[in-house]
Design a protein around this motif. Structure first.
Motif, mmCIF file in Angstrom:
data_model
loop_
_atom_site.group_PDB
_atom_site.id
_atom_site.type_symbol
_atom_site.label_atom_id
_atom_site.label_comp_id
_atom_site.label_asym_id
_atom_site.label_seq_id
_atom_site.Cartn_x
_atom_site.Cartn_y
_atom_site.Cartn_z
ATOM 1 N N TRP A 24 -4.004 5.102 13.510
ATOM 2 C CA TRP A 24 -3.231 4.625 12.370
ATOM 3 C C TRP A 24 -3.802 3.273 11.927
ATOM 4 N N PRO A 25 -4.133 3.140 10.648
ATOM 5 C CA PRO A 25 -4.887 1.951 10.202
ATOM 6 C C PRO A 25 -4.018 0.748 9.869
ATOM 7 N N TRP A 26 -3.205 0.331 10.820
ATOM 8 C CA TRP A 26 -2.512 -0.944 10.669
ATOM 9 C C TRP A 26 -2.310 -1.606 12.024
ATOM 10 N N GLY A 27 -3.449 -1.915 12.641
ATOM 11 C CA GLY A 27 -3.431 -2.543 13.953
ATOM 12 C C GLY A 27 -3.781 -4.017 13.933
ATOM 13 N N ASN A 28 -4.032 -4.597 12.741
ATOM 14 C CA ASN A 28 -4.321 -6.029 12.633
ATOM 15 C C ASN A 28 -3.859 -6.511 11.259
ATOM 16 N N MET A 29 -3.998 -7.811 11.010
ATOM 17 C CA MET A 29 -3.486 -8.397 9.785
ATOM 18 C C MET A 29 -4.161 -7.813 8.538
ATOM 19 N N TYR A 30 -5.455 -7.592 8.610
ATOM 20 C CA TYR A 30 -6.158 -7.028 7.461
ATOM 21 C C TYR A 30 -5.562 -5.675 7.074
ATOM 22 N N GLU A 31 -5.438 -4.797 8.037
ATOM 23 C CA GLU A 31 -4.924 -3.456 7.757
ATOM 24 C C GLU A 31 -3.462 -3.503 7.338
ATOM 25 N N PHE A 32 -2.691 -4.394 7.957
ATOM 26 C CA PHE A 32 -1.265 -4.489 7.665
ATOM 27 C C PHE A 32 -1.034 -4.994 6.239
ATOM 28 N N VAL A 33 -1.767 -6.021 5.822
ATOM 29 C CA VAL A 33 -1.590 -6.569 4.472
ATOM 30 C C VAL A 33 -2.030 -5.555 3.414
ATOM 31 N N VAL A 34 -3.130 -4.871 3.661
ATOM 32 C CA VAL A 34 -3.582 -3.835 2.729
ATOM 33 C C VAL A 34 -2.506 -2.763 2.571
ATOM 34 N N ALA A 35 -1.887 -2.377 3.685
ATOM 35 C CA ALA A 35 -0.845 -1.342 3.642
ATOM 36 C C ALA A 35 0.398 -1.842 2.909
ATOM 37 N N ILE A 36 0.767 -3.110 3.093
ATOM 38 C CA ILE A 36 1.939 -3.654 2.406
ATOM 39 C C ILE A 36 1.703 -3.707 0.900
ATOM 40 N N CYS A 37 0.507 -4.094 0.488
ATOM 41 C CA CYS A 37 0.175 -4.098 -0.942
ATOM 42 C C CYS A 37 0.297 -2.690 -1.516
ATOM 43 N N PHE A 38 -0.186 -1.711 -0.774
ATOM 44 C CA PHE A 38 -0.052 -0.319 -1.197
ATOM 45 C C PHE A 38 1.415 0.074 -1.306
ATOM 46 N N ALA A 39 2.228 -0.333 -0.326
ATOM 47 C CA ALA A 39 3.648 0.001 -0.336
ATOM 48 C C ALA A 39 4.364 -0.644 -1.517
ATOM 49 N N ALA A 40 4.003 -1.882 -1.840
ATOM 50 C CA ALA A 40 4.640 -2.577 -2.963
ATOM 51 C C ALA A 40 4.329 -1.880 -4.279
ATOM 52 N N VAL A 41 3.067 -1.510 -4.490
ATOM 53 C CA VAL A 41 2.688 -0.820 -5.722
ATOM 54 C C VAL A 41 3.333 0.561 -5.772
ATOM 55 N N THR A 42 3.379 1.245 -4.627
ATOM 56 C CA THR A 42 4.037 2.549 -4.571
ATOM 57 C C THR A 42 5.512 2.428 -4.948
ATOM 58 N N ALA A 43 6.186 1.407 -4.411
ATOM 59 C CA ALA A 43 7.596 1.193 -4.730
ATOM 60 C C ALA A 43 7.787 0.991 -6.226
ATOM 61 N N PHE A 44 6.896 0.217 -6.849
ATOM 62 C CA PHE A 44 6.989 -0.008 -8.292
ATOM 63 C C PHE A 44 6.770 1.285 -9.070
ATOM 64 N N LEU A 45 5.712 2.024 -8.737
ATOM 65 C CA LEU A 45 5.389 3.231 -9.491
ATOM 66 C C LEU A 45 6.464 4.303 -9.338
ATOM 67 N N VAL A 46 6.996 4.456 -8.130
ATOM 68 C CA VAL A 46 8.064 5.439 -7.918
ATOM 69 C C VAL A 46 9.321 5.031 -8.676
ATOM 70 N N THR A 47 9.645 3.741 -8.631
ATOM 71 C CA THR A 47 10.809 3.257 -9.370
ATOM 72 C C THR A 47 10.627 3.464 -10.865
ATOM 73 N N GLN A 48 9.409 3.239 -11.358
ATOM 74 C CA GLN A 48 9.121 3.402 -12.779
ATOM 75 C C GLN A 48 9.334 4.843 -13.228
ATOM 76 N N LEU A 49 9.162 5.799 -12.334
ATOM 77 C CA LEU A 49 9.368 7.200 -12.689
ATOM 78 C C LEU A 49 10.834 7.511 -12.981
ATOM 79 N N ARG A 50 11.738 6.712 -12.392
ATOM 80 C CA ARG A 50 13.177 6.972 -12.544
ATOM 81 C C ARG A 50 13.894 5.936 -13.387
ATOM 82 N N HIS A 51 13.379 4.715 -13.406
ATOM 83 C CA HIS A 51 14.017 3.632 -14.151
ATOM 84 C C HIS A 51 12.957 2.890 -14.956
ATOM 85 N N ASN A 52 13.367 2.296 -16.045
ATOM 86 C CA ASN A 52 12.438 1.561 -16.897
ATOM 87 C C ASN A 52 12.220 0.153 -16.346
ATOM 88 N N VAL A 53 11.229 0.032 -15.461
ATOM 89 C CA VAL A 53 10.898 -1.275 -14.889
ATOM 90 C C VAL A 53 9.451 -1.638 -15.238
#
Length: 230
Positions: A24-53
């Motif tokens: 699983w590619p989140w065993g250090n700070m580099y991998e963890f931060v990359v994954a969090i950035c992905f999660a933040a953008v995913t949260a925005f895009l999924v929310t945008q599908l249901r609400h006008n944000v």
């Protein structure tokens, strides 16, 4: 469209990193931060599908771009194995939950900053009510996920170190972050703490989250010191 292209590129980076390290590619700070950035953008895009944000798009993408830049320039670690304590299936449970919650909390944090800017006279932003609702919606989803991450971390600690709680800095600040977001939810339910006051509380909670992610991992020694940053 650019947001979706960036999202796909981020996902490709995570997948190829996982294939390169065969874990699983989140065993250090580099991998963890990359994954969090992905999660933040995913949260925005999924929310945008249901609400006008859509109004949040530029701010979320700038935040994610800065996070990825920090990961590449400061936290980058060559692909390789993790320390024995992280070589466990619990990394897929505990850390995944923490990443998902952190992404949603980041979305709420962006909304909180925009809320304060809107209150200071930036009239091109949506109303404070819309911004407050966007932040609250993200935290409502993130808080139980973070709660699960804290509980899963305690169970993993028992397997790895023979105790559920040991006052390790990461454990303490994860709990402090949980308490801070619980305080926000309580503030939202209390008439005198709604609006600007509640948003300030959630931004304080977001500050605790950032310190838990960066400050504890880099500047404070403990059992969770897996940043791999010189």
């Amino acid at each position: 469209m650019l947001a979706w292209i960036g999202w796909a590129a981020n996902l490709a980076a995570i997948v190829t990193r996982g294939l390169a390290v065969d874990r699983w590619p989140w065993g250090n700070m580099y991998e963890f931060v990359v994954a969090i950035c992905f999660a933040a953008v995913t949260a925005f895009l999924v929310t945008q599908l249901r609400h006008n944000v859509r109004f949040m798009g530029a701010f979320v993408m700038v935040t994610a771009a800065l996070g990825l830049g920090l990961a590449v320039k400061v936290f980058y670690t060559a692909a390789g194995p993790v320390v024995p304590a992280l070589d466990s299936y619990w990394i897929a449970i505990h850390v995944t939950a923490a990443i998902i919650a952190s992404g949603l909390f980041t979305l709420a944090g962006v909304s909180g900053v925009l809320y304060l800017l809107r209150g200071d006279g930036v009239s091109r932003l949506p109303s404070r009510e819309v911004l407050e609702k966007a932040a609250h919606r993200a935290i409502i989803f993130a808080f139980p996920v973070w709660t699960f991450a804290v509980i899963a971390g305690a169970l993993w600690a028992d397997r790895a170190w023979g105790r559920y709680w040991g006052w390790d800095p990461k454990e303490v600040w994860s709990f402090i972050t949980w308490v801070a977001y619980a305080a926000y939810l309580h503030a939202k339910a209390t008439a005198g703490w709604r609006g600007r006051a509640a948003m300030i509380v959630q931004l304080v909670a977001f500050g605790c989250l950032l310190f838990n992610l960066i400050g504890v991992n880099i500047f404070i020694d403990g059992l969770h010191s897996y940043a791999d940053v010189d």
